[in-house]
Design a protein around this motif. Structure first.
Motif, PDB file in Angstrom:
ATOM      1  N   LYS A  64       8.267 -10.406  11.978  1.00 24.85           N
ATOM      2  CA  LYS A  64       8.941 -10.765  10.960  1.00 24.85           C
ATOM      3  C   LYS A  64      10.408 -10.443  10.364  1.00 24.85           C
ATOM      4  N   VAL A  65      11.133 -10.251   8.942  1.00 27.35           N
ATOM      5  CA  VAL A  65      11.529  -9.382   8.473  1.00 27.35           C
ATOM      6  C   VAL A  65      11.629  -8.021   7.963  1.00 27.35           C
ATOM      7  N   LYS A  66      10.218  -8.248   8.339  1.00 26.56           N
ATOM      8  CA  LYS A  66       9.720  -6.415   8.081  1.00 26.56           C
ATOM      9  C   LYS A  66      10.214  -5.832   9.578  1.00 26.56           C
ATOM     10  N   SER A  67      10.825  -5.588  10.546  1.00 24.33           N
ATOM     11  CA  SER A  67      11.247  -5.094  11.256  1.00 24.33           C
ATOM     12  C   SER A  67      12.671  -5.430  11.928  1.00 24.33           C
ATOM     13  N   ALA A  68      13.071  -6.655  10.461  1.00 21.38           N
ATOM     14  CA  ALA A  68      14.790  -7.132  11.399  1.00 21.38           C
ATOM     15  C   ALA A  68      16.058  -6.207  10.700  1.00 21.38           C
ATOM     16  N   GLY A  69      16.213  -4.928  10.671  1.00 20.36           N
ATOM     17  CA  GLY A  69      17.122  -4.084  10.050  1.00 20.36           C
ATOM     18  C   GLY A  69      17.451  -3.415  11.602  1.00 20.36           C
ATOM     19  N   TRP A  70      17.669  -2.216  11.106  1.00 17.97           N
ATOM     20  CA  TRP A  70      18.111  -1.176  12.324  1.00 17.97           C
ATOM     21  C   TRP A  70      17.542  -0.993  13.468  1.00 17.97           C
ATOM     22  N   PHE A  93      12.972  -1.845   9.152  1.00 19.06           N
ATOM     23  CA  PHE A  93      13.911  -2.287   7.726  1.00 19.06           C
ATOM     24  C   PHE A  93      12.752  -2.096   6.429  1.00 19.06           C
ATOM     25  N   ALA A  94      13.558  -2.324   5.439  1.00 19.59           N
ATOM     26  CA  ALA A  94      12.510  -1.755   4.473  1.00 19.59           C
ATOM     27  C   ALA A  94      12.830  -3.491   3.424  1.00 19.59           C
ATOM     28  N   SER A  95      11.964  -2.080   2.171  1.00 20.66           N
ATOM     29  CA  SER A  95      12.144  -4.083   0.761  1.00 20.66           C
ATOM     30  C   SER A  95      13.883  -3.862   0.435  1.00 20.66           C
ATOM     31  N   ASN A  96      15.153  -3.523   1.348  1.00 19.39           N
ATOM     32  CA  ASN A  96      16.468  -3.721   0.519  1.00 19.39           C
ATOM     33  C   ASN A  96      16.673  -5.546   0.497  1.00 19.39           C
ATOM     34  N   LEU A  97      16.176  -6.710   1.027  1.00 19.82           N
ATOM     35  CA  LEU A  97      16.423  -8.195  -0.057  1.00 19.82           C
ATOM     36  C   LEU A  97      15.476  -8.519  -0.684  1.00 19.82           C
ATOM     37  N   ASN A 157       8.168  -8.320   2.419  1.00 20.17           N
ATOM     38  CA  ASN A 157       9.088  -7.154   2.950  1.00 20.17           C
ATOM     39  C   ASN A 157       7.779  -5.647   3.560  1.00 20.17           C
ATOM     40  N   SER A 158       8.694  -4.908   3.938  1.00 16.58           N
ATOM     41  CA  SER A 158       7.598  -3.651   4.486  1.00 16.58           C
ATOM     42  C   SER A 158       8.146  -2.791   2.988  1.00 16.58           C
ATOM     43  N   MET A 159       7.112  -2.918   1.971  1.00 17.56           N
ATOM     44  CA  MET A 159       7.467  -1.505   0.757  1.00 17.56           C
ATOM     45  C   MET A 159       7.449  -0.299   0.333  1.00 17.56           C
ATOM     46  N   GLY A 160       8.568  -0.702   1.569  1.00 18.08           N
ATOM     47  CA  GLY A 160       8.926   1.475   2.508  1.00 18.08           C
ATOM     48  C   GLY A 160       9.309   0.838   3.655  1.00 18.08           C
TER      49      GLY A 160
END
Length: 413
Positions: free
Chosen positions: A171-177, A197-201, A207-210
């Motif tokens: 899910k969103v933990k991987s949905a960045g770069w 991804f990271a805790s940008n949102l 989130n991934s807290m890092g």
């Protein structure tokens, strides 16, 4: 390249799963500043670069910048890059030129937007199209599963067909770069792309807290149909229960690693090295962080923020890819991996007389083919419009081996 502060080194572990050609490690001193370019703040089509989301990709084959404009519009445009300058005078920097006007894309995804996706978080060129990662900015229930779609024709941003939504397994933990895995490491890591991804949102529970890293097969992406779940391999990932640093609000004033206001915008394996390099911004390391507080400059924060408004900075984190191999092999938990080097990173134009606090990056992109790294420095150009600042595009090349390795393999601050 301006001065920077290295925060820490950790022991370099013996390699067990990576070819000898990958044994070299990358240091922040291997970045070479190539110059900056300005972006016009004018309106083109359905958006403009004021208050930009800023997510972007560089297509070096056509010397183009594809970028997301105003955060409320989520529209994509193409700009021709006219060059970069090392001048320290903002007015002397070259300006990119609009080629394709901004076109909104979220409302063109054919499958129903049941997860209320409204924020684009990453883009990557694949086979003449653009893979796009996106999320709901405030997913209060932390239950969204849609993460991605594919814009088929980057030559026709306004009319291109779009496929999706797709569902990345984490899910969103991987949905960045999205970045390329060098060929020698693809078998060991189980894919040819890194999704991270990271805790940008908001909503830490999802989130991934890092910074995170998941390996993905490009073939799986291209063969996916709307609604499909795309499998990944977890290499680096954190959670509420297993955070990169447990003192997220830095109450101890000893957390210089990752705080509640830290963000990351790209993570990539530097070719020919054993390094996964992550770049973003951080804050609150000196003054600590409060929630909905009034900062020292009188600003009332809507959420978490440092007690001192200027206690923010651009930041980097470097990880040993050998640790990722151990995670893939089940020998190490993905939340037990720590960076071997991290610290603040001073960027050109981040400090200006026009602003009371540093400008920080709002996006980043790594050009794998040319080994060039780009940062989008947010609201750094106020010369065009004092009420609506535009971002600046910074370019760096990578030259590994510029700093000798420590004889013992261990360095400290």
């Amino acid at each position: 390249m301006k001065n920077y502060r290295i925060a820490i080194f950790a022991v370099l572990l013996p390699l067990t799963g990576i070819a000898g050609a990958q044994e070299k490690i990358f240091s922040i001193n291997d970045l070479v500043y190539e110059g900056a370019s300005r972006i016009p703040v004018s309106t083109y089509g359905e958006s403009r670069m004021g208050f930009a989301n800023g997510t972007f990709l560089i297509d070096s084959a056509r010397n183009s910048l594809f970028v997301i404009g105003h955060s409320q519009h989520m529209a994509i445009a193409e700009f021709a890059i006219e060059g970069f300058s090392r001048s320290e005078n903002l007015a002397e920097l070259p300006m990119v030129r609009n080629v394709q006007p901004f076109s909104r894309i979220l409302d063109r995804v054919p499958s129903e937007n049941v997860d209320s996706i409204n924020t684009i978080t990453g883009m990557h060129k694949i086979d003449g199209g653009i893979w796009v990662n996106a999320a709901q900015f405030y997913d209060g229930n932390a239950d969204n599963t849609d993460t991605s779609f594919f814009l088929e024709d980057l030559n026709n941003l306004g009319t291109s067909e779009i496929d999706g939504y797709f569902k990345l397994e984490p899910k969103v933990k991987s949905a960045g770069w999205v970045t390329e895995i060098p060929t020698p490491l693809q078998e060991s890591l189980g894919g040819d792309l890194i999704f991270g991804f990271a805790s940008n949102l908001p909503i830490n529970g999802r989130n991934s807290m890092g910074p995170s890293a998941f390996s993905v097969s490009k073939e799986n992406l291209l063969n996916s149909k709307s609604g499909d779940v795309i499998e990944t391999n977890e290499l680096l990932s954190f959670s509420i229960d297993n955070q990169l640093h447990p003192d997220h609000y830095n109450k101890s004033l000893s957390n210089d690693l990752w705080t509640e206001v830290s963000s990351a915008y790209t993570g990539f394996i530097v070719p020919g090295t054993n390094t996964y390099a992550v770049f973003g911004n951080s804050g609150g390391h000196e003054s600590g962080i409060g929630y909905k507080i009034t900062q020292d400059d009188g600003r009332l924060c809507g959420g978490a923020c440092p007690y001192i408004s200027s206690d923010i900075y651009n930041h980097y984190w470097l990880w040993d890819v050998e640790d990722f191999v151990k995670v893939k092999q089940g020998l190490v938990a993905p939340y037990d991996v720590r960076p071997y080097e991290y610290g603040t990173l001073e960027l050109p134009f981040e400090i200006q007389a026009a602003f009371t606090k540093p400008r920080v990056m709002i996006a980043a992109y790594y050009d794998y083919e040319n080994q060039d790294l780009y940062f989008m420095l947010g609201e750094a150009d106020s010369l065009q419009n004092q009420y609506e600042s535009a971002p600046i595009l910074l370019k760096y090349s990578i030259e590994t081996g510029r700093r000798p390795s420590a004889p013992s393999g261990i360095s400290v601050e």
